[in-house]
Scaffold this active site. Structure first.
Site, PDB file in Angstrom:
ATOM      1  N   GLU A   1      50.154 -27.781 -13.424  1.00  0.00           N
ATOM      2  CA  GLU A   1      49.396 -27.549 -11.722  1.00  0.00           C
ATOM      3  C   GLU A   1      50.061 -26.053 -11.357  1.00  0.00           C
ATOM      4  OE1 GLU A   1      50.294 -30.849  -9.223  1.00  0.00           O
ATOM      5  OE2 GLU A   1      49.069 -32.012 -10.636  1.00  0.00           O
TER       6      GLU A   1
ATOM      7  N   TYR B   1      44.751 -37.836  -8.428  1.00  0.00           N
ATOM      8  CA  TYR B   1      45.417 -38.954  -7.506  1.00  0.00           C
ATOM      9  C   TYR B   1      44.560 -39.652  -6.602  1.00  0.00           C
ATOM     10  CZ  TYR B   1      49.953 -37.954  -9.707  1.00  0.00           C
ATOM     11  OH  TYR B   1      51.016 -37.816 -10.705  1.00  0.00           O
TER      12      TYR B   1
ATOM     13  N   GLU C   1      48.016 -37.062 -15.660  1.00  0.00           N
ATOM     14  CA  GLU C   1      48.683 -37.588 -14.406  1.00  0.00           C
ATOM     15  C   GLU C   1      47.680 -38.663 -13.778  1.00  0.00           C
ATOM     16  OE1 GLU C   1      51.105 -35.282 -11.929  1.00  0.00           O
ATOM     17  OE2 GLU C   1      51.793 -34.250 -13.529  1.00  0.00           O
TER      18      GLU C   1
END
Ligand code: GCB
Length: 589
Positions: free
Chosen positions: A397, A450, A486
């Protein structure tokens, strides 16, 4: 202070837990008398497995080395110092400083708070852009060892096997598709290069043995190729009945210098396998491999990031129980002992360097880049012979939408590929697919997201549509395989609510299931993996969004399962049954 361990959680003193600056370790040891003998023909080496972050080492008060960066080993030749004072103990002093700046990896910065109405004089904090506690100290073993003065300095092994494009797979054999009766046993290839230190005319021999100790191939010379008839390939866990098959390559060197006859041996475990990436697949031994695994941290109660054998073995038990075939070393290189286990058990690794939190534009300049290249060199040198390592990740990231990210990632990725042309290279992105300037250089797109957590918190109903869009956007732009590197949700263990609410076991369960529904559609196309964030809860700096650390683990920090662990266990074993070749006894349920 115990070694190996982080110093932060050992005492009751909050000033030590949050300490920023130099700490000092010192120990006196007696070395065997023969090491101290000038005529022994031996060199004595100090090896530090990992010291976070910047460290300086002295022996008997003389500086022997300095090293920048945690998570990777460094060494110093201390022969002269040991031999110049044979009747004294050897005093090893290591100073370690955990201060991070804009050019360290990971980067950080010190902020002085000068308003004396609010802060005491000289008050400062360390700012970081990564989400784990900046544990510090001597995290891995500190060793003294000897070698002959002329010795094996490095060994590089690459492997291959006879072309299998025209054949299909049956057990450990490849079957000729044109003639189903003709089974052709495959031939493995092991290329090796040995570099020697301390002699210009060494003689080198190598012998490759199978697990039973039978020599299956041998050669002489510092570089060459070994052919292995009826090879047993190295396969990932759950992809084959006997995963993690390792040969051992014994390298033997002799060299003459004056009246000395030097002799050195070194043995490298060798897993014979190939890795290749197409526009839609990740291939191991020419077979599609789907990563069903986890992201981890080196993190536990009391020890922090210190090497802990019982914890390591427990974690591998949990990985096997879970049916996980892979993990990413988020967000830094893990201990060599952990990678040894991966090689042996067939757990596939995406090996990540500590390039996490590269956000500030000043961390994309030449000074940072030069250091990043050194770190990649150290990492590749350490892990290049490991069959479990199938891909390098150069960052997590970063602010890859910034203009200088283009040159920066082009340079780091090109350099990594030149250091190791056999493995794909990636970095993990959470940037916009259209504006990411590093993505053109990677072999596999790794994306973190997310949905219903940081984006649209509480709205589980948007996950599928957003995830689908995410995959389609990236694939249309790049036509490269994609790993969901992720995804996840925090759970305070034991917290329940129905309908599900954030931080409860039920909420994590639904997040996982919504993601899985999309993975199941896209893995038929170009999605080649899913890695949950995170294997276990882990410590972070204190903040309003962290309840004594990050709670996105499917296991608690003490390795007890949450509901998410059972959801993943069902899924991973089903995936393994579908894509792998399991011995009947290992099938689940
Ligand atoms: C991320 C980071 C990871 C964090 C995680 C989180 O995107 O890569 O280091 O811990 O999100 O839980 O916020």
């Amino acid at each position: 202070m115990p070694v190996p361990a982080s110093f932060n959680d050992i005492t009751q003193d909050p000033r030590l837990r949050d300490f920023i600056g130099w700490v000092w370790y010192e120990k006196e040891v007696w070395v065997p008398q023969r090491w101290a003998d000038v005529d022994s023909g031996q060199r004595v080496v100090l090896r530090v497995g990992s010291a976070h972050y910047n460290s300086i080492a002295w022996v008997n008060g003389a500086q022997v080395t300095q090293h920048e960066g945690g998570h990777l080993p460094f060494e110093a030749d201390i022969t002269k110092l040991v031999q110049s004072n044979p009747s004294q103990p050897c005093r090893i002093t290591i100073a370690v400083n955990n201060t991070l700046n804009l050019h360290t990896l990971p980067p950080g910065s010190i902020q002085y708070m000068s308003d004396e109405t609010k802060y005491p004089a000289g008050y400062f904090v360390q700012n970081i852009n990564f989400d784990f506690f900046n544990y510090a100290g001597l995290h891995r073993p500190v060793l003294l060892y000897t070698t002959p003065k002329a010795c094996i300095d490095d060994i590089t092994v690459t492997t291959d096997f006879a072309d299998s494009t025209e054949v299909c797979f049956v057990g450990t054999m490849f079957k000729d598709t044109c003639n189903p009766e003709r089974f052709s046993a495959i031939t493995g290839v092991v290329n090796y290069v040995v570099s020697i230190k301390g002699s210009s005319n060494p003689s080198v021999t190598v012998a490759l043995s199978d697990k039973e100790g039978n020599v299956v191939a041998a050669a002489s010379g510092p570089a060459g190729m070994l052919k292995v008839a009826d090879v047993k390939l190295w396969w990932p866990y759950l992809m084959h009945e006997s995963p993690g098959y390792l040969y051992s390559l014994e390298v033997h060197m002799t060299a003459k210098s004056g009246s000395y006859q030097y002799e050195d041996y070194y043995t490298v475990p060798v897993g014979i396998r190939t890795v290749r990436v197409t526009s839609r697949q990740f291939l191991i031994n020419s077979k599609p491999f789907y990563f069903h695994g986890v992201n981890k941290h080196e993190d536990s109660d009391i020890r922090g990031k210190g090497l802990d054998w019982p914890l390591i073995v427990k974690d591998f038990n949990l990985l096997q129980w879970l049916g996980a075939n892979s993990f990413r070393t988020s967000h830094y290189p893990y201990a060599e002992e952990i990678l040894d286990m991966c090689d042996r058990l067939g757990i596939v690794v995406i090996d990540e360097c500590p390039g996490v939190g590269i956000k500030d534009i000043r961390s994309f300049g030449n000074e940072s880049l030069a250091h990043h290249l050194i770190v990649m060199e150290e990492l590749v040198r350490r892990d290049k012979n490991r069959p479990s390592v199938v891909m390098w990740s150069v960052a997590n990231e970063p602010n890859s939408e910034l203009a200088p990210a283009d040159y920066y990632f082009k340079s780091v990725i090109t350099r990594t590929k030149s250091l190791d042309p056999t493995r794909p290279v990636t970095f993990v992105s959470n940037s916009n697919f259209n504006r990411d300037r590093g993505a053109p250089y990677v072999d596999v797109i790794c994306v973190n997201s997310y949905f219903s957590w940081y984006h649209d918190p509480g709205h589980l109903e948007v996950i599928q549509i957003q995830l689908n869009t995410q995959f389609e956007d990236w694939y249309k732009k790049y036509q490269k395989p994609i790993i969901q590197s992720e995804y996840g949700a925090d759970v305070v263990p034991g917290l329940h609510s129905d309908p599900p609410m954030m931080f409860t076991e039920e909420y994590q369960k639904i997040v996982l299931q919504e993601y899985h529904a999309v993975f199941d559609r896209k893995r038929k196309e170009y999605v080649v993996g899913e890695l949950i964030w995170n294997f276990a809860d882990f410590m972070t700096t204190q903040s309003t969004t962290r309840v004594v650390g990050n709670k996105k683990g499917i296991f608690s920090r003490q390795r007890q399962p949450k509901t998410g662990a059972f959801i993943l266990r069902d899924r991973y074993w089903k995936l393994a049954n579908e894509t792998g070749r399991l011995p009947l006894a290992a099938r689940y349920p």
